[in-house]
Design a protein around this motif. Structure first.
Motif: not given
Length: 265
Positions: A209-216
């Motif tokens: 999820i932390r990578y998803a937040v960065l990409i978002i």
């Protein structure tokens, strides 16, 4: 990455029991679906072109209201005599794609349906409704809140300058925001397909999820028309919510869970 590849291979082997098609049959089916989708797009374009002035009227409302609020001239400009014609063609094509999208999506579903189990084919109606609904929700969110707020911020920020707004540049900005938000709202649908074929699962999405937040936030920074952090957060917040919803979607449709549910039944 290796984990994703292994899951994709497992999903392929799991579906080996399904009735197969030869390569030529797949190509013929693909050709038929592409031709039908193209016909729908052409019909959508002509319908939209018949309404192009009304469509542009809706597109123009946010900038007109923003200019009026800041006591600025509301007349938009063009540089080339052909700009207006090209503009109507562009918005007719975009609107035509949106009008034709349910029919195009149906053709996509019909193409992939032979690779699904019989009980999975009942997802076609929820798929169609959710895909179109999520896109319209994103476009509505952008049209009524994000885009007007961005214009108001930009005119306030540039209050010391006289605006000379060109119709094509304004249209490009409008389409970037509205279509960008409409497409990003499709995140649960993308995750549904990845999970349906066993490529990702809820555990994988939650773990990363932390990578998803960065990409978002990177995506939000790209499609945000203003440089302020607040507007970027306004773009990113619904995408974060949709990502959390996607985790639930992945859990519901993942093959492992559906197998356990079928076994229990």
């Amino acid at each position: 990455m290796a984990d994703l590849v292994d899951r994709a291979r497992a999903a392929v082997s799991e579906r080996a029991e399904l009735p197969g098609m030869t390569l030529l049959e797949h190509l013929e089916e693909l050709r038929k679906r592409i031709i039908r989708a193209a016909i729908y797009l052409v019909l959508g374009f002509f319908v939209a072109y018949g309404l192009h002035e009304r469509i542009y009227g809706y597109m123009e409302k946010p900038i007109i209201f923003a200019l009026q609020r800041h006591h600025l001239p509301t007349q938009l400009n063009y540089h080339n005599p052909i700009d207006g014609f090209n503009l109507y063609l562009k918005i007719s094509f975009m609107a035509g794609c949106i009008l034709a999208s349910p029919f195009v999506l149906y053709e996509v579903w019909k193409f992939i349906s032979p690779g699904l189990y019989q009980h999975e084919k009942r997802y076609v109606t929820p798929f169609m409704i959710s895909t179109v609904g999520l896109f319209l929700a994103g476009a509505y969110f952008g049209y009524h809140w994000v885009f007007p707020g961005s214009l108001d911020f930009l005119f306030t920020f540039n209050k010391d300058f006289n605006p000379l707004i060109e119709i094509n540049e304004y249209t490009d900005l409008f389409l970037t925001v509205i279509l960008g938000l409409g497409i990003t709202f499709e995140l649960p649908i993308l995750v549904m397909f990845l999970a349906l074929f066993g490529i990702v699962n809820a555990k994988f999405l939650l773990k990363n999820i932390r990578y998803a937040v960065l990409i978002i936030f990177i995506i939000a920074a790209i499609i945000t028309p203003t440089p302020d952090v607040l507007t970027m957060c306004v773009f990113a917040t619904p995408m974060l919510v949709l990502y959390l919803i996607s985790i639930g979607v992945a859990y519901m449709v993942h093959p492992a869970r559906r197998k356990r549910k079928a076994g229990a039944a």
